[in-house]
Write an enzyme that holds these catalytic residues in place. Structure first.
Site, mmCIF file in Angstrom:
data_model
loop_
_atom_site.group_PDB
_atom_site.id
_atom_site.type_symbol
_atom_site.label_atom_id
_atom_site.label_comp_id
_atom_site.label_asym_id
_atom_site.label_seq_id
_atom_site.Cartn_x
_atom_site.Cartn_y
_atom_site.Cartn_z
ATOM 1 N N GLU A 78 -28.600 -69.006 20.190
ATOM 2 C CA GLU A 78 -28.482 -67.888 19.239
ATOM 3 C C GLU A 78 -27.559 -68.211 18.073
ATOM 4 O O GLU A 78 -27.862 -67.904 16.926
ATOM 5 C CB GLU A 78 -27.966 -66.637 19.973
ATOM 6 C CG GLU A 78 -27.714 -65.483 19.033
ATOM 7 C CD GLU A 78 -27.532 -64.131 19.714
ATOM 8 O OE1 GLU A 78 -27.306 -64.098 20.934
ATOM 9 O OE2 GLU A 78 -27.628 -63.125 18.998
ATOM 10 N N ASP A 105 -28.617 -67.957 25.262
ATOM 11 C CA ASP A 105 -27.823 -66.885 24.662
ATOM 12 C C ASP A 105 -26.409 -67.028 25.220
ATOM 13 O O ASP A 105 -26.160 -66.767 26.398
ATOM 14 C CB ASP A 105 -28.415 -65.515 25.025
ATOM 15 C CG ASP A 105 -27.851 -64.419 24.140
ATOM 16 O OD1 ASP A 105 -26.748 -64.611 23.588
ATOM 17 O OD2 ASP A 105 -28.506 -63.368 24.007
ATOM 18 N N ILE A 107 -23.563 -65.408 24.730
ATOM 19 C CA ILE A 107 -23.088 -64.123 25.277
ATOM 20 C C ILE A 107 -24.170 -63.095 24.951
ATOM 21 O O ILE A 107 -24.385 -62.775 23.782
ATOM 22 C CB ILE A 107 -21.762 -63.627 24.650
ATOM 23 C CG1 ILE A 107 -20.636 -64.654 24.788
ATOM 24 C CG2 ILE A 107 -21.344 -62.310 25.314
ATOM 25 C CD1 ILE A 107 -19.287 -64.190 24.200
ATOM 26 N N ASP A 108 -24.862 -62.624 25.958
ATOM 27 C CA ASP A 108 -25.791 -61.520 25.713
ATOM 28 C C ASP A 108 -25.049 -60.239 26.072
ATOM 29 O O ASP A 108 -24.712 -60.004 27.235
ATOM 30 C CB ASP A 108 -27.071 -61.666 26.537
ATOM 31 C CG ASP A 108 -28.092 -60.635 26.088
ATOM 32 O OD1 ASP A 108 -28.256 -60.459 24.877
ATOM 33 O OD2 ASP A 108 -28.687 -59.967 26.956
ATOM 34 N N THR A 110 -22.703 -59.056 23.299
ATOM 35 C CA THR A 110 -21.485 -59.350 22.531
ATOM 36 C C THR A 110 -20.679 -58.077 22.258
ATOM 37 O O THR A 110 -19.449 -58.085 22.348
ATOM 38 C CB THR A 110 -21.861 -60.049 21.205
ATOM 39 O OG1 THR A 110 -22.528 -61.257 21.526
ATOM 40 C CG2 THR A 110 -20.647 -60.350 20.357
ATOM 41 N N ASP A 233 -32.834 -63.814 24.443
ATOM 42 C CA ASP A 233 -32.505 -62.620 25.236
ATOM 43 C C ASP A 233 -33.408 -62.520 26.467
ATOM 44 O O ASP A 233 -33.037 -61.911 27.473
ATOM 45 C CB ASP A 233 -32.725 -61.328 24.423
ATOM 46 C CG ASP A 233 -31.911 -61.265 23.152
ATOM 47 O OD1 ASP A 233 -30.717 -61.554 23.205
ATOM 48 O OD2 ASP A 233 -32.486 -60.905 22.093
#
Ligand code: IPD
Ligand code: CA
Length: 286
Positions: A78, A105, A107-108, A110, A233
């Protein structure tokens, strides 16, 4: 002695899944250690699309760990992509011919990380010729690691996962999101929420698509949908659901592929009903 071998040194002997698990766990613990301890919050595509230096550091760490083992593989993360739906689609297109592609990802969730709301994850998937073959979602807050390998099932804490048995929307717990793309995706998803909310047991929206998909795989949710997501995601969660007896498609009911942005993941039993309700509400995004 002269170095005749010009190939870079590659650490051998580790399976793709083992690398994905170790990478997600290690990075997730580092992210957790940075809770409340970051300096910058930058805005990306919209004022609700945020990034911190922890997102960037996490992606760097993941890339390094994976590339140590598999330097020939391609990588889509990402934070390496320009913000916005068009740039995301183009970035995916640019790597669509990769034999092995890691989709990450860092940090999915954030926004949750920024607020200290304990619902954010590291999501790592490996696709072979466009098909996801490994999916790992790690939730550092609960120390839960969800892992799936194509054809071998999906597991959390060593327990095989199985989707729920809810067979109607009326006895289902469904999750969705509030997309950060306020102009296009959010209004469509709100139409869907307006239509679905009265028909289901209830709706949840905790702010990490990847973790919601993992919860569908483990039967904690009956289904999930959202408009305007990115490949990173969805990819790992998609395999978790498939390997737990669930179904993942786009919001028109077409088969899942990495390019899908409008997604439904479910326990299979309610898939048709959820899809039809979104269609009837003109909330599929197409
Ligand atoms: C977001 C989360 C959220 C979803 C957004 C995504 P990010 O990802 O998955 O649940 O509603 O659409 O963009 O920005 O936290 O990586
Ligand atoms: Ca995300």
């Amino acid at each position: 002695m002269e170095n005749v071998n010009k190939e870079p040194y590659v650490v051998g002997g580790k399976s793709y899944t083992a690398v994905a698990i170790n990478t997600a766990a290690k990075t997730g613990q580092w992210i957790k250690s940075k809770l409340g301890d970051f300096n910058s919050i930058d805005v990306k595509y919209s004022s609700q699309d945020l990034v911190t230096e922890v997102d960037k550091g996490s992606e760097k760490m993941i890339r390094k760990l994976i590339m140590t083992h598999f330097p020939q593989h391609s990588f889509l993360g990402e934070e390496g992509v320009e913000p916005g739906p068009a740039a995301s689609a183009l970035a995916l297109q640019n790597v669509s011919h990769a034999e092995y592609l890691w989709i990450v990802d860092p940090i999915d969730g954030t926004t949750n990380f920024i607020h200290g709301f304990p619902f954010y994850t590291v999501s790592i998937a490996l696709a072979y010729k466009g098909e996801v073959i490994v999916g790992v979602v790690y939730d550092p807050s609960s120390d839960e690691l969800f892992v799936a390998e194509k054809g071998k099932g999906a597991y959390v804490h060593g327990k095989k996962m199985q989707v729920s048995a809810d067979d109607k929307l009326s006895n289902s717990l469904i999750a969705t999101g509030f997309p950060s793309d306020r102009n296009t995706a959010l209004p469509i998803n709100l139409k869907g929420i307006q239509s679905i909310a009265p028909k289901v047991r209830n709706i949840r929206s905790a702010g990490s698509a990847a973790l919601h998909l993992a919860y569908v795989a483990d039967g904690r949710l009956s289904g999930f949908w959202e408009i305007g997501l990115n490949s990173w995601d969805i990819a790992a969660g998609a395999l978790l659901i498939q390997e737990s007896g669930g179904t993942i498609t786009d919001t028109e009911g077409k088969p899942y592929s990495l390019a899908v942005r409008n997604v439904i993941g479910s326990n299979t039993l309610i898939h048709g009903e959820l899809q039809q309700e979104l269609s009837a509400a003109e909330a599929t995004g197409f």
